[in-house]
Design an enzyme around this catalytic site. Structure first.
Site, mmCIF file in Angstrom:
data_model
loop_
_atom_site.group_PDB
_atom_site.id
_atom_site.type_symbol
_atom_site.label_atom_id
_atom_site.label_comp_id
_atom_site.label_asym_id
_atom_site.label_seq_id
_atom_site.Cartn_x
_atom_site.Cartn_y
_atom_site.Cartn_z
ATOM 1 N N TYR A 162 0.860 -1.168 0.000
ATOM 2 C CA TYR A 162 0.000 0.000 0.000
ATOM 3 C C TYR A 162 0.903 1.227 0.000
ATOM 4 O O TYR A 162 2.011 1.188 0.556
ATOM 5 C CB TYR A 162 -0.817 0.066 1.289
ATOM 6 C CG TYR A 162 -2.097 -0.726 1.325
ATOM 7 C CD1 TYR A 162 -3.024 -0.694 0.295
ATOM 8 C CD2 TYR A 162 -2.422 -1.462 2.467
ATOM 9 C CE1 TYR A 162 -4.223 -1.390 0.388
ATOM 10 C CE2 TYR A 162 -3.617 -2.163 2.567
ATOM 11 C CZ TYR A 162 -4.512 -2.129 1.525
ATOM 12 O OH TYR A 162 -5.694 -2.798 1.616
ATOM 13 N N GLU A 186 -5.918 -0.451 8.508
ATOM 14 C CA GLU A 186 -5.745 -0.143 9.939
ATOM 15 C C GLU A 186 -4.811 1.053 10.160
ATOM 16 O O GLU A 186 -4.030 1.083 11.110
ATOM 17 C CB GLU A 186 -5.260 -1.374 10.726
ATOM 18 C CG GLU A 186 -6.297 -2.444 10.899
ATOM 19 C CD GLU A 186 -6.547 -3.247 9.630
ATOM 20 O OE1 GLU A 186 -7.648 -3.111 9.059
ATOM 21 O OE2 GLU A 186 -5.649 -3.971 9.207
ATOM 22 N N ASN A 217 -9.904 0.290 -2.809
ATOM 23 C CA ASN A 217 -9.696 -0.842 -1.923
ATOM 24 C C ASN A 217 -11.024 -1.359 -1.366
ATOM 25 O O ASN A 217 -11.743 -0.604 -0.710
ATOM 26 C CB ASN A 217 -8.805 -0.431 -0.749
ATOM 27 C CG ASN A 217 -8.342 -1.611 0.077
ATOM 28 O OD1 ASN A 217 -7.385 -2.279 -0.303
ATOM 29 N ND2 ASN A 217 -9.020 -1.895 1.163
ATOM 30 N N GLU A 218 -11.325 -2.607 -1.653
ATOM 31 C CA GLU A 218 -12.545 -3.233 -1.121
ATOM 32 C C GLU A 218 -13.729 -2.267 -1.182
ATOM 33 O O GLU A 218 -14.395 -2.023 -0.191
ATOM 34 C CB GLU A 218 -12.307 -3.741 0.297
ATOM 35 C CG GLU A 218 -11.238 -4.824 0.341
ATOM 36 C CD GLU A 218 -11.293 -5.689 1.581
ATOM 37 O OE1 GLU A 218 -11.805 -5.228 2.603
ATOM 38 O OE2 GLU A 218 -10.816 -6.828 1.506
ATOM 39 N N TYR A 271 0.859 -8.557 13.263
ATOM 40 C CA TYR A 271 -0.144 -9.269 12.480
ATOM 41 C C TYR A 271 -0.072 -10.792 12.619
ATOM 42 O O TYR A 271 -0.820 -11.536 11.995
ATOM 43 C CB TYR A 271 -0.036 -8.878 10.992
ATOM 44 C CG TYR A 271 -1.387 -8.761 10.309
ATOM 45 C CD1 TYR A 271 -2.155 -7.603 10.433
ATOM 46 C CD2 TYR A 271 -1.900 -9.802 9.541
ATOM 47 C CE1 TYR A 271 -3.390 -7.493 9.816
ATOM 48 C CE2 TYR A 271 -3.137 -9.695 8.920
ATOM 49 C CZ TYR A 271 -3.874 -8.545 9.054
ATOM 50 O OH TYR A 271 -5.090 -8.428 8.434
ATOM 51 N N GLU A 324 -5.521 -10.018 -1.427
ATOM 52 C CA GLU A 324 -5.258 -10.099 0.019
ATOM 53 C C GLU A 324 -5.840 -11.395 0.518
ATOM 54 O O GLU A 324 -7.037 -11.634 0.397
ATOM 55 C CB GLU A 324 -5.978 -8.971 0.786
ATOM 56 C CG GLU A 324 -5.402 -7.609 0.621
ATOM 57 C CD GLU A 324 -6.228 -6.565 1.383
ATOM 58 O OE1 GLU A 324 -6.802 -6.876 2.442
ATOM 59 O OE2 GLU A 324 -6.301 -5.432 0.887
HETATM 60 C C1 IPT Z 1 -9.061 -5.648 4.431
HETATM 61 C C2 IPT Z 1 -8.440 -4.381 3.907
HETATM 62 O O1 IPT Z 1 -8.444 -4.337 2.519
HETATM 63 C C3 IPT Z 1 -7.043 -4.183 4.419
HETATM 64 O O2 IPT Z 1 -6.657 -2.875 4.157
HETATM 65 C C4 IPT Z 1 -6.968 -4.469 5.883
HETATM 66 O O3 IPT Z 1 -7.752 -3.545 6.545
HETATM 67 C C5 IPT Z 1 -7.467 -5.870 6.131
HETATM 68 O O4 IPT Z 1 -8.768 -6.002 5.707
HETATM 69 C C6 IPT Z 1 -7.501 -6.267 7.574
HETATM 70 O O5 IPT Z 1 -6.249 -6.192 8.115
HETATM 71 S S1 IPT Z 1 -10.801 -5.360 4.676
HETATM 72 C C7 IPT Z 1 -11.615 -6.900 4.995
HETATM 73 C C8 IPT Z 1 -11.125 -7.660 6.129
HETATM 74 C C9 IPT Z 1 -13.051 -6.567 5.172
#
Ligand code: IPT
Length: 992
Positions: A104, A150, A208-209, A376, A305
Site C-alpha cells: 500500500y 488499519e 480498496n474493497e 499481524y 489479500e
Molecule cells: C481488508 C483491507 O483491505 C485491508 O486494508 C486491511 O484492513 C485488512 O482487511 C484487515 O487487516 S478489509 C476486509 C477484512 C473486510
C-alpha cells in the site's frame, strides 16, 4: 551400491515394507504419461532495460508470453521507518520463495497539507521500488486513494477530513484531491514499471474493497475516473481492484475500462477464520459463491489479500486484544497450508498474503482499532525474525517457482481418498501431464489414507487440520516422478546433476516413486533413506526429521545426468536456498538465510545470515571449486552428493549485551493549564461551519481540531471569559477514537479526567466514539468565586487537553473519517459565560519524521522529544515512579549501544507496571514517535526500535511523555531494552 529387493529390505527395515511390496500399481495414467522436460524457472525480474509484455489468460499471468504464478507477500514501507531495513525484509521474502511484494502507499503518510507531497527519506517510494527490483521481486502497487489497512482515516490525509464533498465517490472536490495524490505517486511509479524495463512494478490496484456504490452511477463514475487517471499518467501494467469477497464486484465490464481488453484483472480478498472449512472459490472447487463458476471467467484466479494473520485490537472491554502470539498461534503454519493450498486448488495463480511482514504503526499512524504493533502474526515478525510460518511459505513459494506445471491447471477427474475425512482436489496440467492432488484434512485427528482412484496405494498422512499437495506424473529434471507421499519443494539442475527436494512434517514418511526404465544405482548419502527397484520403478523412502537433510543419489539408470533426491522436514527445508545466477542454478544448504550468490571465476561468493553454528553445503554449476561466506573464504571438500561441503561449520552469532536504562531526568509540563499561560499565538476557534460529519452545535463555534489544521495527536483548548465566574458544572462533549480521553482544569485547578467509554459493537463499528465529560465546580473554586462575586472583570480560563487518538477508517464510504476529533460542544450549568476559545495542536509538521510523528503536547511543541534538546536543567529521577498527578510528565535518558557491525541485532523497549495504574506513555527514540503504551489497557508491552532510527553503534536518546489522570499513582515502572533477535550478517544500515 548394489540394487535389489534384498538391499531394500536390509536398509529400509519395516518402515517402508508395505510400500515397496504393495507398490504394484503403476499408478495413474498420469504416472506413465510422457511429460515434457522442465526448463529453468522464469527469469528473476530486474530493471533490465528491456520492454516487457504483461498479459494474462484465464490460467495465469503471461509475462513475455511465459506463465507466471505470482506468490506475493504484503509489507508496508510506511510501517518500517528505516529504508535500509526494507532491503532486509525484501531479501528475506525473496530467499523464502516469494516472487512479489505487495505494498500500500498511504496518502496521509506523504501529504501534510493539500498540494504538499513528500517522497523523501523514510517516505522514499522510488527507493523502495528500486530495492524491490534489485532484490528480484515484482511489485504489486496499491496507492488507494483509500487503503483501509488499519491506518488513520484508512490512509486519507488528516486535512482531507476538513474538505468539502464525499470521499470515495465521484464528487468533484474529492476527485481534485485524488488527482493531486495519484499524479504525485504515478510520477514515481511510471518510472519503475516492469513493462518499461526500469523497475518491477507488475500490477497496480485502484481503490480498496470498494463495495459501497457498486452498480450505482457514482461508484461506476468514480472507478472509471480512477482507471482513466492512472492510465493517463502512463501506468500501462494491468490494473485491478480487490473485491471485499468473492462477489464479482468490479469484474471486467462492470465499469468503463477504456475499452481495453486484457488490461483489467478481477481479484477478491479472503480472511477466513481459523475454524472455518477453507472456502471454495469456484473454478476448481466443488462449491463456490457463484455456483461453481468463477466471477470473472476470462481472468486468472487472483487474491490480492489473503489473511496471513490478523490484526489485534487494544486490550480491555469486548474487543480484548490478546497480543500477536495468539494471532500467530491461531493462524499457524498449518492454517497457511490448508487455506493457501486450497486457494491454489481453486485456480488461484496470483496470491498475496496480507501480511507477510506487518511492522509497526508508529507515531499517529494506527487506526483507532489497533495499537502500535502491527505484527499481524505474520510469517516474519515485527522484529524481522523468521517464524515457523515461513516454512509453509517457503515450501509453496519454491514449488511454484520451480515447478511450472502449476501455472496451468485444469480440474482432473474426481478422486476420493480411501478415508473420507480427507478431501481431495485433483488438478492436472493439460500440456505436461502432471497431476496434483491436494489432500486436506479438516478433522481433528491425523489421518493416513491411500488414494486408490489415483493409483496411489501407499498411505499418505495428513495431520489434523492440515493439508498436503502431492504430485504424480511430474517431470523432475530428466526423470519423471510417478508419485510421492510428501510435497515436492523444488526441482533444479545444478551443474552435473538434477536435484529434487521433498519436504514435509517431521516424522512423516516420504515415499517417492520414480520411473526408471533401467535399474539404477542409488547411493545413500545419509543413514535414513532406503530404496527398492521393481518393474521399471525406483521406490525411495525416507523418514523426515530423523536427521537433518537426507540425500540419495541416483545414477546409471539410462539417463546421462545423475539425480539427487533431498528430503527435509520443515525446519530443514527453510535452510535450503535455491539461487539463480547468470551461469546457472545453485542450491545452498545450512545458513539461516541466503541473501545473495555471485559466481566469479571458480569461486561462489555467498552472503547471508547465521543465527547458530551451521554447516554449509553448495551445489552449483560446473567448475566451482571455492566458496566465500560474507567475504571470508570457507575451506571445503567435494562431498559424495557432488556438493562443496564446508570443512568447518560457520560461526553463529554472539548475542550483544544491552545496557540498563538509568540516569533518567524528569520534567513536568502542561503550563497550558495555568491561567497566566500566554496563548496569544494560538488559533482562535471561531469558525461557524464545518465539513465534518459531526454537526456543529447551535450557537457554538466549531471546536473540531481538524478544522483548524491540527490532525494528529493531542490537542489543547483554552476557553477564556471575564465576568462573574461562578457556574455549577461544565459539560464537555468530545469525540476521539478508541482509548481517547479528556482532562480539564479551571484557572489552573484540575477538574478531572474523563476516559472515552467503549461503545457497543455497532456504534464502535460506525466509528461513533463520542462522550460528555461533566465536571462540577470543586468546592475551593466555588468559594473563591463567591468571594470574588461582584468584582467585574475577573478572568477565567478553562483548559482542556484531549488525547483524541485517530480518525476512523471509511470502509463503507460514509465519510466516517470526517467524524470530529477533539471537543465538540461545551455547555455550562448555572451560568452562561461568553467564552473565547483558542486551540493548539502540533506546532509544525516534522519535515523529516513526517506529519504523523507529533501531536500538540507542550513538550512536543518545545522539542523535548528531540535528541538535540538540552535537558541539563531537568531533575534527576529514578524509575520506577509512582506519582499522582493530572497532566503530562516527561522522562529522558541517553544510552549507548555497541553492537558488532557484522551483527543484525533487533532491539525492543519493554514497559511494565502494576496494571491498575492509569497512565500512558508516548515513546520517542531519537525524536521518532515509536508508539503509545497504555499501562492499564495493554496488551502491548514491547515496542520494536528499528535499526537506523536506533543507533546500534553510538548514542541514543529516549524520551517518554507520560500522561497520567491523577486517579492512581503513575509510572513509568520498569523500562528496559530487550534483544528480540540477533543474526550474524544482516544488511548495512544507514542512519535515518
Ligand atoms: C481488508 C483491507 O483491505 C485491508 O486494508 C486491511 O484492513 C485488512 O482487511 C484487515 O487487516 S478489509 C476486509 C477484512 C473486510
Amino acid at each position: 551400491m548394489e540394487l535389489s529387493r534384498r538391499t531394500f529390505h536390509a536398509l529400509a527395515g519395516t518402515a517402508a515394507l508395505g510400500f515397496a511390496l504393495t507398490g504394484s500399481g503403476s499408478p495413474t495414467s498420469a504416472g506413465t504419461a510422457r511429460s515434457v522436460p522442465t526448463g529453468p524457472p522464469p527469469p528473476v525480474p530486474r530493471a533490465d532495460g528491456r520492454r516487457h509484455e504483461v498479459g494474462f489468460d484465464r490460467y495465469s499471468l503471461l509475462v513475455d508470453g511465459r506463465r507466471l504464478v505470482l506468490w506475493s507477500g504484503e509489507m508496508h514501507p510506511f510501517r518500517l521507518p528505516s529504508p535500509s531495513l526494507w532491503r532486509d525484509v525484501l531479501e528475506k521474502m525473496r530467499a523464502h520463495g516469494y516472487n512479489a511484494v505487495s505494498v500500500y502507499v498511504a496518502w496521509n503518510y506523504h501529504s501534510p497539507a493539500p498540494g504538499r507531497y513528500d517522497f523523501t527519506g523514510v517516505r522514499d517510494l522510488d527507493l523502495f521500488l528500486r530495492m524491490a527490483a534489485e532484490t528480484g521481486l515484482y511489485v504489486i502497487l496499491r496507492p488507494g486513494p483509500y487503503i483501509n489497512a488499519e491506518v488513520d482515516a484508512g490512509g486519507f490525509p488528516g486535512w482531507l477530513t476538513a474538505t468539502e464533498g464525499t470521499a470515495r465517490t465521484s464528487d468533484p472536490t474529492y476527485l481534485r484531491y485524488v488527482d493531486e495524490w495519484l499524479s504525485a505517486v504515478n510520477a514515481i511509479v511510471a518510472k519503475r514499471l516492469f513493462t518499461r524495463g526500469t523497475g518491477t512494478v507488475l500490477l497496480y490496484q485502484i481503490e480498496n474493497e470498494y463495495d459501497a456504490h457498486v452498480g450505482e452511477p457514482t461508484g461506476r463514475a468514480y472507478m472509471s475516473y480512477l482507471y482513466e487517471k492512472v492510465r493517463a499518467d502512463g501506468i500501462d501494467v494491468p490494473l485491478f481492484h480487490n473485491d471485499k469477497g468473492r462477489n464479482g464486484h468490479w469484474a471486467p465490464g462492470s465499469f468503463a475500462t477504456g475499452g481495453e481488453k486484457g488490461r483489467w484483472l478481477y481479484g477478491f480478498d479472503g480472511y477466513p477464520e481459523p475454524d472455518e472449512v477453507p472456502p471454495d472459490w469456484g473454478r476448481f472447487g466443488t462449491g463456490g459463491a457463484k455456483g461453481g463458476a468463477t466471477a470473472s471467467p476470462r481472468t486468472p484466479g487472483f487474491v490480492p489479500e489473503f489473511g496471513g494473520g490478523w490484526f489485534d485490537p487494544w486490550g480491555g472491554s469486548w474487543f480484548d486484544g490478546k497480543g500477536y502470539a495468539e494471532s500467530r498461534r491461531a493462524r499457524d503454519a498449518a492454517y497457511e497450508r490448508r487455506f493457501y493450498l486450497t486457494n491454489l486448488a481453486n485456480g488461484i495463480t496470483l496470491h498475496n498474503v496480507y501480511m507477510t511482514y506487518g511492522g509497526t504503526s508508529w507515531g499517529w499512524l494506527p487506526a483507532p482499532v489497533v495499537y502500535t504493533s502491527y505484527d499481524y502474526g505474520a510469517a516474519l515478525d515485527e522484529a524481522r525474525n523468521a517464524t515457523p510460518k515461513l516454512a509453509t511459505m517457503h515450501q509453496i513459494g519454491q514449488l511454484l517457482r520451480h515447478v511450472p506445471d502449476l501455472a496451468k491447471l485444469n480440474r482432473g477427474k474426481a478422486v476420493q481418498a480411501a478415508d473420507e475425512r480427507i478431501k481431495v482436489y485433483h488438478l492436472a496440467n493439460p500440456d505436461t501431464g502432471a497431476h496434483f492432488y491436494l489432500l486436506r484434512n479438516d478433522s481433528e485427528e491425523t489421518v493416513t489414507s491411500t488414494l486408490p482412484d489415483a493409483g496411489i496405494d501407499v498411505p499418505v498422512t495428513v495431520p489434523a487440520r492440515d493439508a498436503k499437495l502431492i504430485a504424480a506424473g511430474l517431470r523432475l529434471g530428466r526423470r519423471t516422478l510417478v508419485h510421492a507421499t510428501v510435497q515436492p519443494m523444488l526441482s533444479l539442475t545444478a551443474g552435473r546433476q538434477d536435484i529434487a527436494v521433498f519436504a514435509g512434517r517431521r516424522g512423516d514418511l516420504a515415499q517417492v516413486v520414480l520411473d526408471c526404465p533401467d535399474e539404477p544405482t542409488p547411493m545413500r548419502l545419509d543413514p535414513e533413506p532406503a530404496w527398492a527397484y521393481n518393474l521399471g520403478k525406483l521406490y525411495v523412502t525416507a523418514p523426515l526429521g530423523v536427521g537433518e537433510l537426507s540425500r540419495v543419489r541416483i545414477e546409471s539408470d539410462g539417463v546421462d545426468t545423475p539425480m539427487l533426491l533431498l528430503f527435509a522436514d520443515d525446519a530443514t527445508s527453510v535452510r535450503l536456498w535455491p539461487y539463480e545466477t547468470p551461469s546457472g542454478q545453485l542450491l545452498v544448504y545450512g545458513p539461516a538465510l541466503l541473501r545473495s550468490a555471485v559466481l566469479r571465476g571458480s569461486t561462489v561468493h555467498l552472503t547471508g545470515d547465521t543465527t547458530a553454528l551451521t554447516g554449509l553445503e553448495v551445489w552449483g554449476p560446473r567448475g566451482i571449486t571455492h566458496v566465500t561466506w560474507n567475504g571470508r573464504p570457507v575451506p571445503t571438500r567435494i562431498s559424495g552428493s557432488g556438493s562443496l561441503l564446508a570443512l568447518r561449520p560457520l560461526p553463529g552469532v554472539a548475542r550483544p549485551a544491552l545496557p540498563a536504562l538509568d540516569g533518567w531526568r524528569r520534567r513536568t509540563e502542561n503550563p497550558e493549564a495555568e491561567p497566566g499561560f500566554d496563548d496569544s499565538g494560538w488559533t482562535v476557534a471561531d469558525k461557524k461551519t464545518s465539513f465534518s460529519t459531526t454537526p456543529v452545535p447551535d450557537g457554538q463555534p466549531v471546536l473540531f481540531a481538524d478544522d483548524y489544521g491540527f490532525h494528529y495527536g493531542d490537542v489543547w483548548y483554552r476557553g477564556e471569559w471575564t465576568g462573574e465566574g461562578g457556574f455549577e458544572s461544565v459539560s464537555l462533549a468530545y469525540s476521539t477514537g478508541t482509548q481517547g480521553l479528556l482532562m480539564a482544569w479551571l484557572d489552573g485547578e484540575p477538574l478531572g479526567t474523563h476516559r472515552m467509554p467503549v461503545p457497543d459493537k455497532d456504534r464502535a463499528r460506525q466509528g461513533t466514539w463520542t462522550a460528555k465529560a461533566a465536571f462540577a465546580l470543586p468546592e475551593e473554586l466555588r468559594k473563591r468565586f463567591r468571594e470574588e462575586r461582584g468584582e467585574s472583570g475577573d478572568r477565567h480560563v478553562l483548559s482542556v487537553l484531549v488525547r483524541r487518538m485517530q480518525h476512523d477508517m471509511d470502509g463503507k464510504a460514509l465519510d466516517t473519517h470526517k467524524a470530529a476529533r477533539g471537543l465538540t460542544a461545551v455547555t455550562f450549568e448555572g451560568a452562561s459565560p461568553e467564552v473565547t476559545w483558542r486551540i493548539q495542536g502540533t506546532a509544525t509538521s516534522d519535515p523529516v519524521r513526517g506529519p504523523m510523528n507529533n501531536g500538540g503536547l507542550y513538550g512536543e511543541r518545545a522539542g523535548w522529544h528531540l535528541p538535540e534538546y538540552d535537558d541539563g536543567d531537568w531533575k534527576e529521577a529514578a524509575l520506577p515512579r509512582a506519582d499522582r498527578r493530572q497532566g503530562v510528565t516527561w522522562y529522558r535518558t541517553d544510552f549507548r549501544l555497541d553492537v558488532d557491525p557484522g551483527v543484525d541485532a533487533s532491539v525492543g523497549l519493554v514497559l511494565d507496571d502494576d496494571p491498575e495504574r492509569a497512565y500512558r506513555v508516548q515513546i520517542f527514540l531519537n525524536g521518532w514517535n515509536m508508539g503509545q503504551y497504555i499501562n492499564d489497557v495493554g496488551p502491548q508491552h514491547t515496542f520494536v526500535l528499528p535499526n537506523g532510527i536506533l543507533r546500534t553503534r553510538g548514542a541514543n536518546t529516549l524520551a517518554l511523555a507520560v500522561l497520567s489522570d491523577g486517579t492512581t499513582p503513575a509510572g513509568p515502572g520498569a523500562v528496559r531494552l530487550t534483544l528480540l533477535g540477533a543474526a550474524a550478517g544482516g544488511v548495512p544500515v544507514t542512519p535515518v
